[in-house]
Design a protein around this motif. Structure first.
Motif, PDB file in Angstrom:
ATOM      1  N   ILE A 190       4.723  52.356  65.717  1.00 57.71           N
ATOM      2  CA  ILE A 190       3.765  52.325  64.610  1.00 57.71           C
ATOM      3  C   ILE A 190       3.942  53.532  63.700  1.00 57.71           C
ATOM      4  O   ILE A 190       3.830  53.431  62.468  1.00 57.71           O
ATOM      5  CB  ILE A 190       2.316  52.251  65.151  1.00 57.71           C
ATOM      6  N   MET A 191       4.227  54.698  64.285  1.00 55.42           N
ATOM      7  CA  MET A 191       4.474  55.882  63.464  1.00 55.42           C
ATOM      8  C   MET A 191       5.677  55.657  62.543  1.00 55.42           C
ATOM      9  O   MET A 191       5.625  55.969  61.348  1.00 55.42           O
ATOM     10  CB  MET A 191       4.729  57.096  64.356  1.00 55.42           C
ATOM     11  N   HIS A 192       6.758  55.068  63.082  1.00 54.92           N
ATOM     12  CA  HIS A 192       7.930  54.770  62.251  1.00 54.92           C
ATOM     13  C   HIS A 192       7.585  53.739  61.179  1.00 54.92           C
ATOM     14  O   HIS A 192       7.998  53.880  60.022  1.00 54.92           O
ATOM     15  CB  HIS A 192       9.071  54.236  63.123  1.00 54.92           C
ATOM     16  N   ALA A 193       6.843  52.709  61.570  1.00 55.29           N
ATOM     17  CA  ALA A 193       6.492  51.659  60.619  1.00 55.29           C
ATOM     18  C   ALA A 193       5.643  52.217  59.478  1.00 55.29           C
ATOM     19  O   ALA A 193       5.878  51.913  58.304  1.00 55.29           O
ATOM     20  CB  ALA A 193       5.744  50.536  61.344  1.00 55.29           C
ATOM     21  N   LYS A 194       4.658  53.042  59.818  1.00 54.90           N
ATOM     22  CA  LYS A 194       3.807  53.651  58.788  1.00 54.90           C
ATOM     23  C   LYS A 194       4.639  54.515  57.841  1.00 54.90           C
ATOM     24  O   LYS A 194       4.429  54.517  56.624  1.00 54.90           O
ATOM     25  CB  LYS A 194       2.717  54.494  59.442  1.00 54.90           C
TER      26      LYS A 194
END
Length: 291
Positions: free
Chosen positions: A244-248
Protein backbone atom coordinates in the motif's frame (compact mmCIF):
# COMPACT_ATOMS: atom_id res chain seq x y z
CA UNK A 1 3.49 -5.93 26.39
CA UNK A 2 1.26 -5.40 23.35
CA UNK A 3 2.44 -2.93 20.71
CA UNK A 4 0.11 0.02 20.11
CA UNK A 5 -0.21 1.12 16.48
CA UNK A 6 -0.97 4.78 15.88
CA UNK A 7 -2.35 6.44 12.77
CA UNK A 8 -2.13 10.21 12.36
CA UNK A 9 -5.75 10.62 13.49
CA UNK A 10 -5.10 8.50 16.59
CA UNK A 11 -2.10 10.65 17.49
CA UNK A 12 -4.27 13.79 17.18
CA UNK A 13 -6.85 12.19 19.48
CA UNK A 14 -4.38 10.73 21.99
CA UNK A 15 -2.58 14.04 22.49
CA UNK A 16 -5.75 16.16 22.08
CA UNK A 17 -4.11 18.31 19.42
CA UNK A 18 -6.09 21.46 18.66
CA UNK A 19 -8.04 20.96 15.42
CA UNK A 20 -6.75 24.33 14.18
CA UNK A 21 -3.20 22.97 14.35
CA UNK A 22 -3.87 19.89 12.25
CA UNK A 23 -1.89 19.93 9.02
CA UNK A 24 -2.24 17.32 6.34
CA UNK A 25 0.16 14.47 7.08
CA UNK A 26 2.12 16.19 9.88
CA UNK A 27 2.05 16.48 13.66
CA UNK A 28 4.48 18.25 16.00
CA UNK A 29 4.52 17.68 19.76
CA UNK A 30 6.46 19.53 22.43
CA UNK A 31 6.68 17.14 25.38
CA UNK A 32 8.01 18.48 28.66
CA UNK A 33 7.94 17.42 32.32
CA UNK A 34 5.17 14.85 31.79
CA UNK A 35 7.41 12.92 29.40
CA UNK A 36 8.37 10.17 31.86
CA UNK A 37 4.77 9.26 32.74
CA UNK A 38 3.58 9.72 29.17
CA UNK A 39 6.06 7.43 27.45
CA UNK A 40 7.12 4.63 29.77
CA UNK A 41 5.08 1.42 29.34
CA UNK A 42 3.91 2.70 25.94
CA UNK A 43 5.41 0.31 23.41
CA UNK A 44 4.21 1.72 20.13
CA UNK A 45 4.61 2.12 16.42
CA UNK A 46 3.50 5.06 14.29
CA UNK A 47 2.29 4.45 10.75
CA UNK A 48 4.85 6.87 9.34
CA UNK A 49 8.19 8.49 10.17
CA UNK A 50 8.97 9.94 13.62
CA UNK A 51 11.86 12.32 14.35
CA UNK A 52 12.47 13.43 17.94
CA UNK A 53 14.87 16.09 19.16
CA UNK A 54 15.96 15.73 22.79
CA UNK A 55 16.20 19.22 24.22
CA UNK A 56 16.85 18.42 27.89
CA UNK A 57 17.30 15.44 30.19
CA UNK A 58 17.69 11.87 29.04
CA UNK A 59 15.78 8.66 28.42
CA UNK A 60 16.32 5.03 27.51
CA UNK A 61 14.34 3.18 24.86
CA UNK A 62 14.46 -0.06 22.89
CA UNK A 63 14.38 0.75 19.18
CA UNK A 64 14.45 -2.10 16.65
CA UNK A 65 15.57 -4.70 19.23
CA UNK A 66 18.45 -2.64 20.67
CA UNK A 67 18.60 -0.45 23.78
CA UNK A 68 19.56 3.20 23.22
CA UNK A 69 20.51 5.98 25.62
CA UNK A 70 19.07 9.28 24.40
CA UNK A 71 20.53 12.47 25.87
CA UNK A 72 20.14 16.21 25.41
CA UNK A 73 21.06 17.30 21.84
CA UNK A 74 20.52 13.81 20.41
CA UNK A 75 18.27 13.27 17.39
CA UNK A 76 16.16 10.11 17.15
CA UNK A 77 14.85 8.84 13.80
CA UNK A 78 12.21 6.09 13.95
CA UNK A 79 11.45 4.58 10.54
CA UNK A 80 7.86 3.45 9.78
CA UNK A 81 8.34 -0.27 10.34
CA UNK A 82 10.15 0.07 13.68
CA UNK A 83 8.80 -0.29 17.21
CA UNK A 84 9.89 2.00 20.04
CA UNK A 85 9.63 0.69 23.58
CA UNK A 86 10.47 3.47 26.09
CA UNK A 87 12.01 2.18 29.32
CA UNK A 88 12.80 5.26 31.38
CA UNK A 89 12.93 9.05 31.19
CA UNK A 90 14.37 11.64 33.57
CA UNK A 91 12.05 14.12 35.31
CA UNK A 92 13.45 17.03 33.31
CA UNK A 93 13.19 15.23 29.95
CA UNK A 94 11.99 17.51 27.16
CA UNK A 95 11.70 16.83 23.45
CA UNK A 96 10.12 18.04 20.25
CA UNK A 97 8.71 15.25 18.08
CA UNK A 98 7.82 15.57 14.40
CA UNK A 99 5.60 12.89 12.88
CA UNK A 100 5.06 12.43 9.15
CA UNK A 101 2.36 10.11 7.81
CA UNK A 102 2.85 7.55 5.04
CA UNK A 103 0.45 9.52 2.85
CA UNK A 104 2.73 12.56 3.19
CA UNK A 105 5.85 10.44 2.57
CA UNK A 106 4.31 8.87 -0.54
CA UNK A 107 4.18 12.29 -2.23
CA UNK A 108 7.93 12.97 -2.09
CA UNK A 109 10.59 10.63 -3.59
CA UNK A 110 13.25 11.99 -1.21
CA UNK A 111 11.25 10.83 1.81
CA UNK A 112 10.67 7.37 0.30
CA UNK A 113 14.43 6.95 -0.11
CA UNK A 114 15.03 8.15 3.46
CA UNK A 115 12.68 5.63 5.11
CA UNK A 116 14.32 2.66 3.35
CA UNK A 117 17.82 3.56 4.53
CA UNK A 118 19.37 0.51 6.25
CA UNK A 119 21.89 2.68 8.06
CA UNK A 120 19.14 4.64 9.81
CA UNK A 121 17.34 1.45 10.82
CA UNK A 122 20.36 0.33 12.85
CA UNK A 123 21.49 3.79 13.93
CA UNK A 124 18.33 5.65 14.97
CA UNK A 125 20.11 7.90 17.49
CA UNK A 126 22.68 10.40 16.24
CA UNK A 127 24.35 13.53 17.57
CA UNK A 128 25.39 16.35 15.28
CA UNK A 129 28.46 18.49 15.86
CA UNK A 130 28.03 21.63 17.96
CA UNK A 131 27.51 24.03 15.03
CA UNK A 132 24.96 21.73 13.35
CA UNK A 133 23.16 21.16 16.68
CA UNK A 134 22.61 24.90 17.03
CA UNK A 135 21.35 25.27 13.47
CA UNK A 136 19.09 22.25 13.79
CA UNK A 137 17.56 23.39 17.08
CA UNK A 138 16.88 26.86 15.66
CA UNK A 139 15.28 25.28 12.61
CA UNK A 140 13.15 22.85 14.66
CA UNK A 141 11.92 25.61 16.98
CA UNK A 142 10.97 27.68 13.92
CA UNK A 143 9.17 24.66 12.44
CA UNK A 144 7.27 24.20 15.70
CA UNK A 145 6.27 27.88 15.87
CA UNK A 146 5.08 27.83 12.27
CA UNK A 147 3.05 24.67 12.94
CA UNK A 148 1.39 26.43 15.89
CA UNK A 149 0.43 29.57 13.95
CA UNK A 150 -3.16 30.06 12.90
CA UNK A 151 -4.62 28.59 9.70
CA UNK A 152 -3.60 30.17 6.40
CA UNK A 153 -4.00 29.32 2.73
CA UNK A 154 -0.35 28.27 2.32
CA UNK A 155 0.39 26.85 5.79
CA UNK A 156 0.42 23.18 4.76
CA UNK A 157 2.51 23.92 1.69
CA UNK A 158 5.10 25.86 3.74
CA UNK A 159 5.24 23.06 6.33
CA UNK A 160 5.87 20.55 3.56
CA UNK A 161 8.88 22.53 2.33
CA UNK A 162 10.20 22.87 5.88
CA UNK A 163 9.88 19.10 6.44
CA UNK A 164 11.76 18.40 3.20
CA UNK A 165 14.52 20.77 4.36
CA UNK A 166 14.70 18.98 7.74
CA UNK A 167 14.96 15.53 6.11
CA UNK A 168 17.66 16.84 3.76
CA UNK A 169 19.67 18.08 6.75
CA UNK A 170 19.39 14.68 8.43
CA UNK A 171 20.29 12.85 5.22
CA UNK A 172 23.45 14.92 5.02
CA UNK A 173 24.27 14.09 8.65
CA UNK A 174 23.92 10.35 8.00
CA UNK A 175 26.02 10.60 4.85
CA UNK A 176 28.96 11.76 6.97
CA UNK A 177 28.74 8.82 9.38
CA UNK A 178 30.57 5.50 8.94
CA UNK A 179 28.41 2.73 7.53
CA UNK A 180 26.79 0.55 10.15
CA UNK A 181 25.81 -3.08 9.62
CA UNK A 182 23.14 -5.27 11.18
CA UNK A 183 23.57 -5.56 14.94
CA UNK A 184 20.97 -8.25 15.65
CA UNK A 185 21.45 -9.66 19.12
CA UNK A 186 19.79 -13.04 18.47
CA UNK A 187 18.43 -15.27 15.71
CA UNK A 188 14.83 -14.05 16.10
CA UNK A 189 15.82 -10.39 15.67
CA UNK A 190 17.99 -11.30 12.70
CA UNK A 191 15.09 -13.10 10.99
CA UNK A 192 12.74 -10.16 11.50
CA UNK A 193 15.29 -7.64 10.26
CA UNK A 194 16.00 -9.75 7.18
CA UNK A 195 12.26 -9.97 6.58
CA UNK A 196 12.06 -6.15 6.59
CA UNK A 197 14.80 -6.05 3.97
CA UNK A 198 13.04 -8.65 1.83
CA UNK A 199 9.63 -6.98 1.82
CA UNK A 200 11.22 -3.63 0.98
CA UNK A 201 12.88 -5.30 -2.02
CA UNK A 202 10.20 -7.72 -3.25
CA UNK A 203 6.77 -6.57 -2.02
CA UNK A 204 6.03 -4.89 -5.36
CA UNK A 205 5.99 -8.31 -7.01
CA UNK A 206 5.62 -10.90 -4.23
CA UNK A 207 2.64 -11.00 -1.85
CA UNK A 208 2.94 -14.66 -0.86
CA UNK A 209 3.88 -15.45 2.75
CA UNK A 210 5.51 -18.65 1.50
CA UNK A 211 7.94 -16.70 -0.71
CA UNK A 212 9.41 -14.77 2.24
CA UNK A 213 9.50 -17.77 4.55
CA UNK A 214 11.42 -19.78 1.94
CA UNK A 215 13.89 -16.94 1.46
CA UNK A 216 14.53 -17.05 5.22
CA UNK A 217 14.66 -20.88 5.27
CA UNK A 218 11.81 -21.23 7.77
CA UNK A 219 8.10 -22.05 7.56
CA UNK A 220 5.47 -19.38 6.97
CA UNK A 221 3.75 -20.35 10.23
CA UNK A 222 6.97 -19.91 12.22
CA UNK A 223 7.69 -16.55 10.58
CA UNK A 224 4.20 -15.27 11.34
CA UNK A 225 4.55 -16.43 14.96
CA UNK A 226 7.81 -14.49 15.32
CA UNK A 227 6.41 -11.38 13.65
CA UNK A 228 3.19 -11.41 15.68
CA UNK A 229 5.08 -11.83 18.92
CA UNK A 230 7.70 -9.15 18.25
CA UNK A 231 5.87 -6.62 16.03
CA UNK A 232 2.15 -7.31 16.47
CA UNK A 233 1.65 -7.87 12.72
CA UNK A 234 1.51 -11.07 10.65
CA UNK A 235 3.41 -11.66 7.39
CA UNK A 236 0.36 -10.73 5.33
CA UNK A 237 -0.24 -7.54 7.33
CA UNK A 238 3.37 -6.48 6.78
CA UNK A 239 3.20 -7.26 3.06
CA UNK A 240 -0.03 -5.27 2.73
CA UNK A 241 1.58 -2.39 4.65
CA UNK A 242 4.50 -2.14 2.21
CA UNK A 243 2.45 -2.74 -0.96
CA UNK A 244 0.00 0.00 0.00
CA UNK A 245 2.88 2.37 0.73
CA UNK A 246 4.26 1.72 -2.78
CA UNK A 247 0.82 2.08 -4.34
CA UNK A 248 0.17 5.39 -2.57
CA UNK A 249 3.56 6.65 -3.68
CA UNK A 250 2.87 5.82 -7.32
CA UNK A 251 -0.60 7.35 -7.18
CA UNK A 252 0.58 10.61 -5.63
CA UNK A 253 3.99 11.18 -7.21
CA UNK A 254 3.60 9.82 -10.73
CA UNK A 255 1.32 10.40 -13.69
CA UNK A 256 0.90 6.69 -14.38
CA UNK A 257 -2.65 5.49 -14.94
CA UNK A 258 -4.26 3.23 -12.35
CA UNK A 259 -4.02 0.39 -14.87
CA UNK A 260 -0.27 1.01 -15.31
CA UNK A 261 0.22 1.07 -11.52
CA UNK A 262 -1.77 -2.15 -11.21
CA UNK A 263 0.50 -3.78 -13.81
CA UNK A 264 3.66 -2.47 -12.14
CA UNK A 265 2.57 -3.98 -8.82
CA UNK A 266 1.77 -7.21 -10.69
CA UNK A 267 -1.91 -7.50 -9.88
CA UNK A 268 -3.84 -9.74 -12.24
CA UNK A 269 -6.13 -6.92 -13.36
CA UNK A 270 -7.08 -3.37 -12.45
CA UNK A 271 -10.28 -4.29 -10.63
CA UNK A 272 -8.34 -6.66 -8.36
CA UNK A 273 -5.90 -3.86 -7.50
CA UNK A 274 -8.75 -1.43 -6.84
CA UNK A 275 -10.48 -3.89 -4.47
CA UNK A 276 -7.19 -4.59 -2.69
CA UNK A 277 -6.43 -0.88 -2.28
CA UNK A 278 -9.91 -0.02 -1.00
CA UNK A 279 -9.92 -2.96 1.43
CA UNK A 280 -6.69 -1.68 2.99
CA UNK A 281 -7.31 2.07 2.89
CA UNK A 282 -11.07 2.58 2.74
CA UNK A 283 -10.63 4.61 -0.47
CA UNK A 284 -10.53 3.77 -4.16
CA UNK A 285 -7.20 4.52 -5.89
CA UNK A 286 -8.88 7.35 -7.83
CA UNK A 287 -10.34 8.89 -4.67
CA UNK A 288 -6.98 8.69 -2.90
CA UNK A 289 -5.21 10.32 -5.88
CA UNK A 290 -7.76 13.11 -6.14
CA UNK A 291 -7.87 13.99 -2.41
Amino acid sequence: MKTQFYTLDQVHHHYTIDTQLKSKGIFILHQTNALSQELVDNKHQFEGLVISFMLKGSMRANIHFLSHEINANDTVVILPQLTIDPQWASENAEMITVGISLDFISTFPLLREFITNDQIRWRPVIRLNTEEQTLQQEFVHFLQRYYQKGPSSKKTEVLQYLIIALITMLSEAYTGLPKSSSQSTNRTDEIIDNFYVLISKYANQQRSAKFYAEKLHITAQYLTTLLKRRTGKSIVEWIDHVVIMHAKSLLKSSSRSIKEISNELEFGNTSLFCRYFKRNTGLSPKKFRDD
